[in-house]
Design a protein around this motif. Sequence first.
Motif, mmCIF file in Angstrom:
data_model
loop_
_atom_site.group_PDB
_atom_site.id
_atom_site.type_symbol
_atom_site.label_atom_id
_atom_site.label_comp_id
_atom_site.label_asym_id
_atom_site.label_seq_id
_atom_site.Cartn_x
_atom_site.Cartn_y
_atom_site.Cartn_z
ATOM 1 N N VAL A 216 5.677 13.130 -11.624
ATOM 2 C CA VAL A 216 6.692 12.828 -10.124
ATOM 3 C C VAL A 216 6.163 13.272 -9.258
ATOM 4 C CG1 VAL A 216 8.290 13.736 -12.098
ATOM 5 C CG2 VAL A 216 7.222 15.241 -11.002
ATOM 6 N N GLU A 217 5.156 13.381 -8.840
ATOM 7 C CA GLU A 217 4.739 13.505 -7.119
ATOM 8 C C GLU A 217 4.919 12.234 -6.426
ATOM 9 O OE1 GLU A 217 3.624 14.601 -4.753
ATOM 10 O OE2 GLU A 217 2.358 15.940 -5.909
ATOM 11 N N HIS A 218 4.746 11.524 -5.734
ATOM 12 C CA HIS A 218 4.898 11.061 -5.108
ATOM 13 C C HIS A 218 3.868 9.792 -5.030
ATOM 14 C CE1 HIS A 218 5.532 7.905 -1.233
ATOM 15 N NE2 HIS A 218 6.343 8.227 -1.364
ATOM 16 N N HIS A 219 4.273 8.216 -4.842
ATOM 17 C CA HIS A 219 3.205 7.293 -5.347
ATOM 18 C C HIS A 219 2.134 7.329 -4.457
ATOM 19 C CE1 HIS A 219 5.933 5.185 -8.138
ATOM 20 N NE2 HIS A 219 6.551 5.546 -7.551
ATOM 21 N N ALA A 220 1.945 7.851 -2.895
ATOM 22 C CA ALA A 220 1.062 7.895 -2.408
ATOM 23 C C ALA A 220 -0.151 9.130 -2.881
ATOM 24 C CB ALA A 220 1.745 8.573 -1.513
ATOM 25 N N VAL A 221 0.474 9.821 -3.715
ATOM 26 C CA VAL A 221 -0.488 11.336 -3.906
ATOM 27 C C VAL A 221 -0.957 10.597 -5.329
ATOM 28 C CG1 VAL A 221 -0.721 13.133 -4.796
ATOM 29 C CG2 VAL A 221 1.034 13.480 -2.693
ATOM 30 N N THR B 81 -1.754 10.917 12.038
ATOM 31 C CA THR B 81 -2.095 9.075 10.693
ATOM 32 C C THR B 81 -0.288 8.929 10.955
ATOM 33 O OG1 THR B 81 -0.824 10.474 8.556
ATOM 34 C CG2 THR B 81 -3.125 10.744 9.500
ATOM 35 N N SER B 82 -0.983 7.149 10.624
ATOM 36 C CA SER B 82 0.172 6.465 10.954
ATOM 37 C C SER B 82 1.789 6.747 10.364
ATOM 38 C CB SER B 82 -0.791 5.094 10.890
ATOM 39 O OG SER B 82 -0.763 4.525 9.042
ATOM 40 N N CYS B 83 1.223 7.984 8.973
ATOM 41 C CA CYS B 83 2.437 7.492 7.730
ATOM 42 C C CYS B 83 2.163 8.720 7.502
ATOM 43 C CB CYS B 83 2.547 6.736 7.026
ATOM 44 S SG CYS B 83 1.197 5.944 6.458
ATOM 45 N N GLY B 84 2.465 9.102 6.615
ATOM 46 C CA GLY B 84 2.704 9.877 5.018
ATOM 47 C C GLY B 84 1.541 9.577 3.835
ATOM 48 N N THR B 85 1.763 8.462 3.821
ATOM 49 C CA THR B 85 0.693 8.067 3.113
ATOM 50 C C THR B 85 -0.979 7.935 3.276
ATOM 51 O OG1 THR B 85 2.035 6.480 1.768
ATOM 52 C CG2 THR B 85 0.114 5.834 1.567
ATOM 53 N N GLU B 86 -0.657 7.299 4.750
ATOM 54 C CA GLU B 86 -2.321 8.026 4.689
ATOM 55 C C GLU B 86 -2.902 9.316 5.441
ATOM 56 O OE1 GLU B 86 -5.124 6.810 8.631
ATOM 57 O OE2 GLU B 86 -2.647 5.831 9.408
ATOM 58 N N ASN C 98 -1.160 7.028 -6.936
ATOM 59 C CA ASN C 98 -2.032 6.439 -6.606
ATOM 60 C C ASN C 98 -3.098 6.588 -5.677
ATOM 61 O OD1 ASN C 98 -0.090 4.559 -6.693
ATOM 62 N ND2 ASN C 98 0.597 3.608 -5.062
ATOM 63 N N CYS C 99 -3.005 7.619 -5.600
ATOM 64 C CA CYS C 99 -4.911 8.594 -4.613
ATOM 65 C C CYS C 99 -4.847 8.766 -5.588
ATOM 66 C CB CYS C 99 -4.434 9.231 -3.757
ATOM 67 S SG CYS C 99 -5.902 9.477 -2.767
ATOM 68 N N CYS C 100 -4.729 9.451 -6.447
ATOM 69 C CA CYS C 100 -5.597 10.260 -7.804
ATOM 70 C C CYS C 100 -5.476 9.191 -8.792
ATOM 71 C CB CYS C 100 -4.600 11.343 -8.421
ATOM 72 S SG CYS C 100 -4.315 12.549 -6.939
ATOM 73 N N GLN C 101 -5.135 7.889 -8.295
ATOM 74 C CA GLN C 101 -5.809 7.110 -10.121
ATOM 75 C C GLN C 101 -6.624 6.225 -8.678
ATOM 76 O OE1 GLN C 101 -1.808 5.197 -10.431
ATOM 77 N NE2 GLN C 101 -1.186 6.240 -12.078
ATOM 78 N N GLN C 102 -6.641 6.130 -8.007
ATOM 79 C CA GLN C 102 -8.265 5.682 -8.009
ATOM 80 C C GLN C 102 -9.752 6.287 -7.463
ATOM 81 O OE1 GLN C 102 -8.192 2.361 -6.249
ATOM 82 N NE2 GLN C 102 -10.441 2.592 -6.002
ATOM 83 N N LEU C 103 -9.003 7.524 -7.232
ATOM 84 C CA LEU C 103 -9.666 8.403 -7.616
ATOM 85 C C LEU C 103 -10.647 8.665 -8.723
ATOM 86 C CD1 LEU C 103 -8.986 11.117 -4.779
ATOM 87 C CD2 LEU C 103 -11.311 9.769 -4.579
ATOM 88 N N ASN D 46 -3.639 10.441 1.374
ATOM 89 C CA ASN D 46 -4.849 10.198 1.552
ATOM 90 C C ASN D 46 -5.824 10.782 1.626
ATOM 91 O OD1 ASN D 46 -5.091 7.230 -0.634
ATOM 92 N ND2 ASN D 46 -2.600 7.454 0.535
ATOM 93 N N TRP D 47 -6.237 10.739 2.862
ATOM 94 C CA TRP D 47 -6.702 11.729 3.980
ATOM 95 C C TRP D 47 -7.445 13.008 3.374
ATOM 96 C CZ3 TRP D 47 -6.190 12.260 10.089
ATOM 97 C CH2 TRP D 47 -8.298 12.609 10.275
ATOM 98 N N ALA D 48 -6.067 13.742 2.982
ATOM 99 C CA ALA D 48 -6.137 14.908 3.580
ATOM 100 C C ALA D 48 -6.136 15.285 1.449
ATOM 101 C CB ALA D 48 -4.790 15.708 2.476
#
Length: 112
Positions: free
Chosen positions: A96-101, A66-71, A103-108, A74-76
């Motif tokens: 306290v989770e990372h924003h990448a996690v 993947t291109s970065c940790g955020t991607e 934000n993905c959870c909030q979108q879901l 999100n994919w996982a």
Amino acid sequence: MIYLDHAATTPVPKAVADAMYTVLTEQYANPNAQYPFGQEMRRSVEDWRAVIAKAVGCEANQLFFTSCGTEGDNWAIRAACWQNRHVGRHIVTTAVEHHAVLNCCQQLEQEG
């Protein structure tokens, strides 16, 4: 200075940086292209994939870049939700989770 945020980024070993420099400045072809320079890069990427797969104990076709940790996060998360869609519709995480996690959870959550 003492750097303590290795969860965000870590130093790259010189040998890795040197190899990356060569690829980024001399072997930068698109591995999905049909021209010879691109096909050469495709072979290199597949060789690197095999080395990494062996190191982590999986088949090369099970390893994705993947291109970065955020991607990757999100994919996982989305893949786990899809695979378990018949089991339930809940994800448990912390504030306290990372924003990448988060934000993905909030979108879901917004998607239902």
